[in-house]
Design a protein around this motif. Structure first.
Motif, mmCIF file in Angstrom:
data_model
loop_
_atom_site.group_PDB
_atom_site.id
_atom_site.type_symbol
_atom_site.label_atom_id
_atom_site.label_comp_id
_atom_site.label_asym_id
_atom_site.label_seq_id
_atom_site.Cartn_x
_atom_site.Cartn_y
_atom_site.Cartn_z
ATOM 1 N N THR A 8 0.893 -1.333 -0.171
ATOM 2 C CA THR A 8 -0.136 0.088 0.056
ATOM 3 C C THR A 8 0.979 1.345 -0.139
ATOM 4 O O THR A 8 0.310 2.232 -0.158
ATOM 5 C CB THR A 8 -1.202 0.112 1.234
ATOM 6 O OG1 THR A 8 -0.173 0.249 2.393
ATOM 7 C CG2 THR A 8 -1.698 -1.508 1.343
ATOM 8 N N TYR A 11 0.239 3.631 -2.420
ATOM 9 C CA TYR A 11 -1.071 4.527 -2.400
ATOM 10 C C TYR A 11 -1.193 5.464 -1.311
ATOM 11 O O TYR A 11 -2.272 5.443 -0.889
ATOM 12 C CB TYR A 11 -2.208 3.348 -2.459
ATOM 13 C CG TYR A 11 -2.585 2.389 -3.637
ATOM 14 C CD1 TYR A 11 -3.506 3.096 -4.609
ATOM 15 C CD2 TYR A 11 -1.837 1.414 -3.807
ATOM 16 C CE1 TYR A 11 -3.761 2.299 -5.730
ATOM 17 C CE2 TYR A 11 -2.148 0.632 -5.022
ATOM 18 C CZ TYR A 11 -3.017 1.128 -6.037
ATOM 19 O OH TYR A 11 -3.454 0.498 -7.122
ATOM 20 N N HIS A 14 -4.260 7.696 -0.878
ATOM 21 C CA HIS A 14 -5.543 7.056 -0.653
ATOM 22 C C HIS A 14 -5.517 6.531 0.726
ATOM 23 O O HIS A 14 -4.542 6.355 1.146
ATOM 24 C CB HIS A 14 -5.779 5.685 -1.772
ATOM 25 C CG HIS A 14 -5.750 6.265 -2.995
ATOM 26 N ND1 HIS A 14 -6.698 6.885 -3.607
ATOM 27 C CD2 HIS A 14 -4.740 6.410 -4.151
ATOM 28 C CE1 HIS A 14 -6.462 7.042 -5.026
ATOM 29 N NE2 HIS A 14 -5.173 7.051 -5.402
ATOM 30 N N ALA A 19 -6.923 1.541 -0.615
ATOM 31 C CA ALA A 19 -5.655 1.119 -1.320
ATOM 32 C C ALA A 19 -5.845 -0.510 -1.174
ATOM 33 O O ALA A 19 -5.502 -1.117 -2.505
ATOM 34 C CB ALA A 19 -4.456 1.479 -0.307
ATOM 35 N N ARG A 22 -8.301 -1.137 -4.236
ATOM 36 C CA ARG A 22 -7.585 -0.921 -5.228
ATOM 37 C C ARG A 22 -6.746 -2.072 -5.692
ATOM 38 O O ARG A 22 -6.483 -2.598 -6.960
ATOM 39 C CB ARG A 22 -6.968 0.572 -5.438
ATOM 40 C CG ARG A 22 -7.945 1.555 -5.532
ATOM 41 C CD ARG A 22 -7.290 2.824 -5.563
ATOM 42 N NE ARG A 22 -8.139 3.970 -5.729
ATOM 43 C CZ ARG A 22 -8.374 4.790 -6.861
ATOM 44 N NH1 ARG A 22 -7.714 4.432 -7.963
ATOM 45 N NH2 ARG A 22 -9.191 5.472 -7.099
ATOM 46 N N PRO A 267 -0.461 5.040 -8.944
ATOM 47 C CA PRO A 267 -0.429 3.618 -8.311
ATOM 48 C C PRO A 267 -1.189 2.325 -9.095
ATOM 49 O O PRO A 267 -0.541 1.241 -9.190
ATOM 50 C CB PRO A 267 -1.043 3.957 -6.973
ATOM 51 C CG PRO A 267 -1.779 5.038 -7.093
ATOM 52 C CD PRO A 267 -1.099 5.830 -7.978
ATOM 53 N N ASP A 268 -2.266 2.851 -9.540
ATOM 54 C CA ASP A 268 -2.915 1.907 -10.273
ATOM 55 C C ASP A 268 -2.177 1.365 -11.513
ATOM 56 O O ASP A 268 -2.483 0.289 -11.753
ATOM 57 C CB ASP A 268 -4.593 2.417 -10.566
ATOM 58 C CG ASP A 268 -5.275 2.394 -9.475
ATOM 59 O OD1 ASP A 268 -5.337 1.440 -8.761
ATOM 60 O OD2 ASP A 268 -6.138 3.420 -9.485
#
Length: 282
Positions: A8, A11, A14, A19, A22, A267-268
């Motif tokens: 994480t 992320y 977020h 996180a 996702r 991050p995605d």
């Protein structure tokens, strides 16, 4: 067989539950939880935060690969340069060092709560005025207290070596494990750190057989003696086929966790492309 997880710490824009959700969307079997601000900075991590995390884990069916307690940047209101590992478990200041030991215990508590097999911990670097041997004495003292706590909760502690820290390579971490003589102490093996130090990553993996509590993955440009910048696999020079072959050769069947904190703005994309690059190996 090795399974893939994602940390994480990519992320940080977020919340921790978001996180987790996702990361699940990208096909990972596990998630590593950042034990630091803005996710689980333990002095501020309350029951409501824990419950929201547990709900996200339950809804996504993700296993927790590791609690990453290497840093504690939430400690500072205005962090000095290169303060990533401070206060460390080798700090000469007794109060600061004990703060870090207690912080690590809270990471172990979270590991027990979410059924994580391990936490990881970096040693930090000796500060000016602290000789390396003095720092090692502090390290041994801190680790015995941490390991007493961890063993009572069936959690392993993986030391993550990194160039320029007190424990900075495979030989030093394995020497420490042998010296400490504690079954719950191992190595959280970051393949990029081994490469940047100048080690052959596959030799580092094989030398660490039986002592690996977790694996961190990222690509590195330049490979041996390369630049320490975490990149998406296939964007650098590491040979992940040989890395996964070496993990198979030693019978490692835990998680390999992508640690791509260098992509907070996307991050995605990092999670998606990393999974696509490595899914053939797991």
């Amino acid at each position: 067989m090795v399974e893939l997880a994602f940390s994480t710490n990519a992320y940080t824009r977020h919340s921790l539950p978001e996180a987790v959700r996702r990361i699940a969307d990208h096909g990972y079997a596990g998630v590593e939880l950042l034990g630091d601000d803005p996710h689980a900075y333990f002095p501020d991590f309350e029951d409501a935060d824990r419950d929201a995390l547990l709900e996200a884990l339950s809804n996504t069916d993700l296993a927790v690969s590791n609690i990453n307690a290497n840093t504690a940047m939430g400690y500072y209101d205005d962090a000095p340069p290169s303060a990533f590992f401070e206060p460390s478990v080798i700090r000469a200041d007794d109060e600061a060092r004990e703060w870090r030991v207690e912080y690590t215990k809270r990471a172990i508590d979270l590991a027990e709560t979410v059924d994580s097999p391990a936490i990881c911990l970096a040693t930090g670097r000796p500060l000016p005025g602290t000789a390396p041997e003095e720092a090692r004495d502090y390290l041994r003292e801190s680790l015995h207290e941490i390991l007493d706590y961890a063993e009572a909760r069936d959690v392993e502690v993986g030391i993550e070596f990194e160039p320029e820290l007190l424990i900075e390579n495979t030989h030093e971490v394995l020497e420490l494990i042998d010296e400490m003589g504690r079954d719950s102490l191992g190595v959280n093996l970051d393949v990029g750190h081994a490469a940047v130090y100048g080690e052959d990553v596959t030799e580092s993996i094989r030398a660490s057989a039986g002592s690996i509590t977790g694996v961190h993955l990222e690509d590195i440009v330049g490979g041996r003696r390369g630049k320490h910048y975490h990149r998406i696999p296939s964007d650098g020079d590491l040979d992940f086929r040989t890395i996964f072959d070496a993990l198979a050769d030693i019978g490692y069947d835990g998680f390999a966790t992508l640690e791509l904190y260098t992509y907070p703005d996307e991050p995605d994309r990092a999670a998606r492309e990393a999974f696509e690059a490595l899914e053939e190996y797991v």
